[in-house]
Enzyme design. Structure first.
Site, PDB file in Angstrom:
ATOM      1  N   GLY A  31       0.786  -1.221   0.000  1.00 22.17           N
ATOM      2  CA  GLY A  31       0.000   0.000   0.000  1.00 22.17           C
ATOM      3  C   GLY A  31       0.817   1.270   0.000  1.00 22.17           C
ATOM      4  N   TYR A  32       0.128   2.376   0.240  1.00 27.14           N
ATOM      5  CA  TYR A  32       0.663   3.733   0.147  1.00 27.14           C
ATOM      6  C   TYR A  32       1.281   3.930  -1.237  1.00 27.14           C
ATOM      7  CZ  TYR A  32       1.620   8.208   2.274  1.00 27.14           C
ATOM      8  OH  TYR A  32       1.595   9.549   2.578  1.00 27.14           O
ATOM      9  N   GLY A  36       5.542   4.113  -8.839  1.00 21.20           N
ATOM     10  CA  GLY A  36       6.136   2.797  -9.039  1.00 21.20           C
ATOM     11  C   GLY A  36       5.093   1.699  -8.968  1.00 21.20           C
ATOM     12  N   HIS A  37       4.247   1.744  -7.936  1.00 24.22           N
ATOM     13  CA  HIS A  37       3.160   0.765  -7.826  1.00 24.22           C
ATOM     14  C   HIS A  37       2.228   0.857  -9.037  1.00 24.22           C
ATOM     15  CE1 HIS A  37       3.967   1.395  -3.359  1.00 24.22           C
ATOM     16  NE2 HIS A  37       4.135   0.096  -3.502  1.00 24.22           N
ATOM     17  N   GLN A  61       7.325 -10.112   7.708  1.00 24.30           N
ATOM     18  CA  GLN A  61       8.577  -9.728   7.040  1.00 24.30           C
ATOM     19  C   GLN A  61       9.267  -8.571   7.747  1.00 24.30           C
ATOM     20  OE1 GLN A  61       6.321  -8.844   3.344  1.00 24.30           O
ATOM     21  NE2 GLN A  61       7.634  -7.034   3.157  1.00 24.30           N
ATOM     22  N   LYS A 149      13.281  -2.714  -8.005  1.00 24.05           N
ATOM     23  CA  LYS A 149      14.013  -2.061  -6.916  1.00 24.05           C
ATOM     24  C   LYS A 149      14.329  -3.087  -5.831  1.00 24.05           C
ATOM     25  CE  LYS A 149      11.855   0.777  -4.115  1.00 24.05           C
ATOM     26  NZ  LYS A 149      12.013   0.173  -2.758  1.00 24.05           N
TER      27      LYS A 149
END
Length: 282
Positions: A31-32, A36-37, A61, A149
């Protein structure tokens, strides 16, 4: 766009969609959303009949003293962005839906998880591999798109899918950057103005290393030492977590740069841990 939070409901729907011959794409996220997303969503959208985006800040994680509780979130904003991008299903489970209280099954790819981020975050990739496996089982995707990334994460997921015969086409998508060259990350919101002004030097250092290799330097120790010096001069408030030159597929540390090598870095800058990488081909 439909929002689903129950894993069983999503799985039942996706099994039905597959039976109807629909091609399903998945973009796993925490989220956020940033550009890129959104670029990952665009890449998946072009290939699929049904696009699913998962939004889950996966607790397994995160290690102790990491930023699980502080991780930025804004579900309303993310929902609007996803819908505008043509997402069909936004999957928003909660922790209790993803992990039973007595959860005891883990997926690990140890050969690829001990270097780079795995060295300072020893449980990180176990959590990543496990939650991605659960997402694959739940969403039943034909295609899943991840950002480059997090190159080590992508390599681990590709190996996991290969080793476990999971029928998903795992694809990597190029890094999206700010105009300054800083790799986009949800954690960039942690940066102060001063920190954000020097953070683009992370990418500039990687480009320097590429130039050194192009000029004939192949000794990894020398290249890393020179890059440490560059970052000390240009990002004096940062702390280097690692600078490594590795094989891009198996993440083994290289002593010399061959035909293809990945230079990967992680730098702690204030409250933000920033990672970046550059594939160097000779």
């Amino acid at each position: 766009m439909e929002t689903i939070s129950n894993p069983q409901e999503l799985q039942n729907l996706c099994l039905m969609l597959r039976a109807e011959g629909k091609k399903i794409g998945l973009v796993p996220t925490m989220g956020y959303f940033h550009e890129g997303h959104l670029s990952l969503m665009d890449a998946a959208r072009k290939q699929c009949d049904v696009l699913i985006v998962s939004l889950f800040v996966n607790p397994t994680q995160f290690g102790e003293n990491e930023d699980l509780d502080a991780y930025p979130h804004n579900l309303e904003r993310d929902s609007e962005l996803a819908e505008k991008r043509g997402v069909d299903i936004l999957f928003t489970p909660i922790r209790d839906d993803m992990y039973f209280e007595d959860h005891s099954t883990w997926v690990e790819v140890p050969d690829l998880a001990t270097n780079l981020c795995g060295k300072s975050r020893p449980i990180h990739f176990r959590g990543v591999a496990t939650v991605v496996t659960k997402l694959f089982m739940t969403a039943q995707p034909h295609v899943a798109v991840f950002g480059q990334k997090d190159w080590q994460q992508l390599a681990i997921i590709k190996r996991m899918v290969r080793d476990l015969n999971i029928p998903v086409d795992v694809q990597g998508h190029e890094i999206v950057r700010e105009e300054s060259g800083l790799a986009l990350s949800s954690r960039n919101v942690y940066l102060t103005e001063d920190e954000k002004s020097v953070a683009p030097n992370i990418q500039k250092g990687l480009q320097k290393m590429r130039d050194w290799v192009t000029a004939g330097e192949s000794d990894a120790a020398k290249l890393k030492s020179d890059l440490v010096e560059f970052y000390a001069e240009t990002i004096p408030t940062g702390r280097v977590d690692y600078i490594e030159i590795v094989h891009p597929e198996n993440i083994n540390i290289l002593k010399n740069v061959g035909d293809s090598a990945l230079c990967a870095v992680a730098i702690q800058l204030g409250n933000a841990r920033l990672i970046d990488n550059l594939l160097i081909k000779v």
